[in-house]
Write an enzyme that holds these catalytic residues in place. Structure first.
Site, PDB file in Angstrom:
ATOM      1  N   LYS A  38      32.460 -48.621  54.306  1.00  0.00           N
ATOM      2  CA  LYS A  38      33.496 -49.653  54.377  1.00  0.00           C
ATOM      3  C   LYS A  38      34.873 -48.999  54.496  1.00  0.00           C
ATOM      4  CE  LYS A  38      33.961 -49.933  49.341  1.00  0.00           C
ATOM      5  NZ  LYS A  38      33.940 -50.811  48.151  1.00  0.00           N
ATOM      6  N   ARG A 136      33.306 -59.975  39.117  1.00  0.00           N
ATOM      7  CA  ARG A 136      33.895 -60.086  40.443  1.00  0.00           C
ATOM      8  C   ARG A 136      33.023 -61.021  41.251  1.00  0.00           C
ATOM      9  NH1 ARG A 136      35.215 -54.138  42.757  1.00  0.00           N
ATOM     10  NH2 ARG A 136      33.110 -54.509  43.521  1.00  0.00           N
ATOM     11  N   TYR A 270      66.404 -39.882  49.579  1.00  0.00           N
ATOM     12  CA  TYR A 270      67.054 -41.087  49.059  1.00  0.00           C
ATOM     13  C   TYR A 270      67.288 -41.006  47.561  1.00  0.00           C
ATOM     14  CZ  TYR A 270      65.904 -43.316  53.525  1.00  0.00           C
ATOM     15  OH  TYR A 270      65.806 -43.635  54.857  1.00  0.00           O
ATOM     16  N   MET A 318      59.529 -43.103  54.332  1.00  0.00           N
ATOM     17  CA  MET A 318      58.513 -43.767  55.143  1.00  0.00           C
ATOM     18  C   MET A 318      57.784 -42.795  56.060  1.00  0.00           C
ATOM     19  SD  MET A 318      58.879 -47.023  57.734  1.00  0.00           S
ATOM     20  CE  MET A 318      59.370 -48.150  56.430  1.00  0.00           C
TER      21      MET A 318
END
Length: 391
Positions: A38, A136, A270, A318
């Site tokens: 998956k 779940r 940053y 990013m």
């Protein structure tokens, strides 16, 4: 190497996947192994890893989404294949036509798959899931007699065959957790109810990778190997990959985009959360959180550059982050190894998981589509045989 792989690449060794499948099969010799592919093979590439797993003897493949299972069929896989995360209106008919085992946890899903089977004139392959305590997906024990009786009625009609009964552990990655024994008892009770309803499933399964490794009493007929086939341990409590003869299959690396001298007191990235302690060399790694490098590892993520472990200097942006090389030298284009098996002294995915406060699963599955996957087969002489590449 293609042009897009020159900036950064995730190299996947399919030989490691084969080796891991063989090692895991050896730990559950009486059960068939389902290789879970998956989420694009946990970030490694579903189709190449599925093929490698099949070559190593995986009798089953498993996916979460039906679209993932259908993509494997489209790629040519014809073996036993299961998918388990369905929502109303899903592509039941396509799954039935492709002989995919579908999971059913409630009456609504049983109705939809039965209708789909009637519409396409095929017998659906259904595996019923019982919630033994994970909370779940899965049918609650109180509703289980009704679901099994309805499934048996549909089976008698010829609309479907109940091929399996299954469940999932909540805490198998915490050996000795009291919920484990409770879930095994609940699973045995659910199997007895299914038998009383007249169901005779081919397979019963509850073991995920940690249960495969530590709970032989949970192996039943099939074991579902997920993170283990990619060479990553499900948790430090279970053990290291080396403890189980597993080898990480993915290596994430980039080519330095910039190397420059900077004075002391220079802010980096940053927010200036890192300031150079003195005159130094800063190297720019062209990977960032858009590529899956976790921002939570700002200031702590480990990288091998110029022969030494470095730590991310300042915030991960990013598209890029910075490492401080101190008095060492490097050149643009030199490699920066974020993680791999550790053969070259590089960090591992687990090291990044510790730095980011997460788990190894998340580190590899979050590597984004901007990072090309380059496939090698270290079983082939030369150790770098290119078997395929995706961008």
């Amino acid at each position: 190497m293609n042009e897009t792989a020159k900036r950064a690449r995730a190299t996947i060794d399919v030989a490691a996947v084969r080796s891991n499948v063989r090692a895991l099969r050896a730990r559950a010799p009486r059960a068939e192994l389902m290789a879970v592919v998956k989420s694009d093979g946990y970030g490694h590439g579903a189709v190449p890893c599925a093929r490698a797993a099949r070559e190593a003897g995986a009798a089953w493949l498993g996916t979460a989404l039906p679209e993932e299972a259908l993509a494997l069929r489209a790629a040519g896989d014809t073996g036993r294949l299961m998918c388990w995360l369905w929502t109303p209106g899903g592509p039941w008919g396509k799954a039935v036509e492709q002989d995919i085992d579908v999971s059913v946890s409630g009456l609504w899903a049983l109705r939809e798959v039965t209708e789909a089977a009637r519409a396409c004139g095929r017998t659906a392959r259904v595996q019923l899931k019982i919630d033994t305590g994970l909370g779940r997906n899965g049918c609650q024990p109180a509703d289980w007699p009704e679901l099994t009786a309805a499934a048996r009625a549909a089976e008698t009609e010829g609309a479907l065959t109940v091929t399996g009964v299954w469940s999932h552990f909540a805490c198998a990655d915490e050996p000795g957790h009291p919920s484990i024994a409770l879930q095994l008892t609940a699973f045995d009770e659910a199997l007895a109810v299914a038998a009383a309803a007249g169901l005779r499933p081919e397979v019963r399964h509850i073991a995920n990778t940690p249960a495969l490794l530590t709970l032989p009493e949970a192996h039943f007929d099939v074991v579902r190997a997920g993170i283990g086939i990619y060479g990553i341990s499900p948790s430090p409590e279970v053990g290291t990959p080396q403890d189980f003869g597993l080898r990480p299959a993915m290596t994430l690396e980039a080519s330095l985009a910039s190397v420059k001298r900077a004075p002391g007191g220079h802010g980096v990235s940053y927010g200036h959360h890192y300031t150079t302690p003195g005159e130094t060399t800063l190297a720019l790694v062209p990977l960032g959180y858009a590529d899956g490098v976790p921002r939570h590892a700002s200031g702590s993520g480990p990288v091998l550059v110029a022969g030494k472990w470095r730590t991310v200097a300042g915030r991960i942006a990013m598209d890029q982050f910075v490492v401080d090389l101190g008095g060492d030298r490097a050149e643009p284009g030199d490699p920066a190894l974020l993680f791999g098996p550790g053969d070259r002294g590089e960090p591992t995915a687990e090291d990044w998981a510790v730095a980011a406060g997460t788990i190894g699963y998340e580190i590899v599955t979050r590597i984004g589509t901007r990072v090309p996957r380059v496939y090698v087969d270290s079983d082939v002489e030369g150790d770098t045989t290119l078997t395929g590449s995706t961008a």
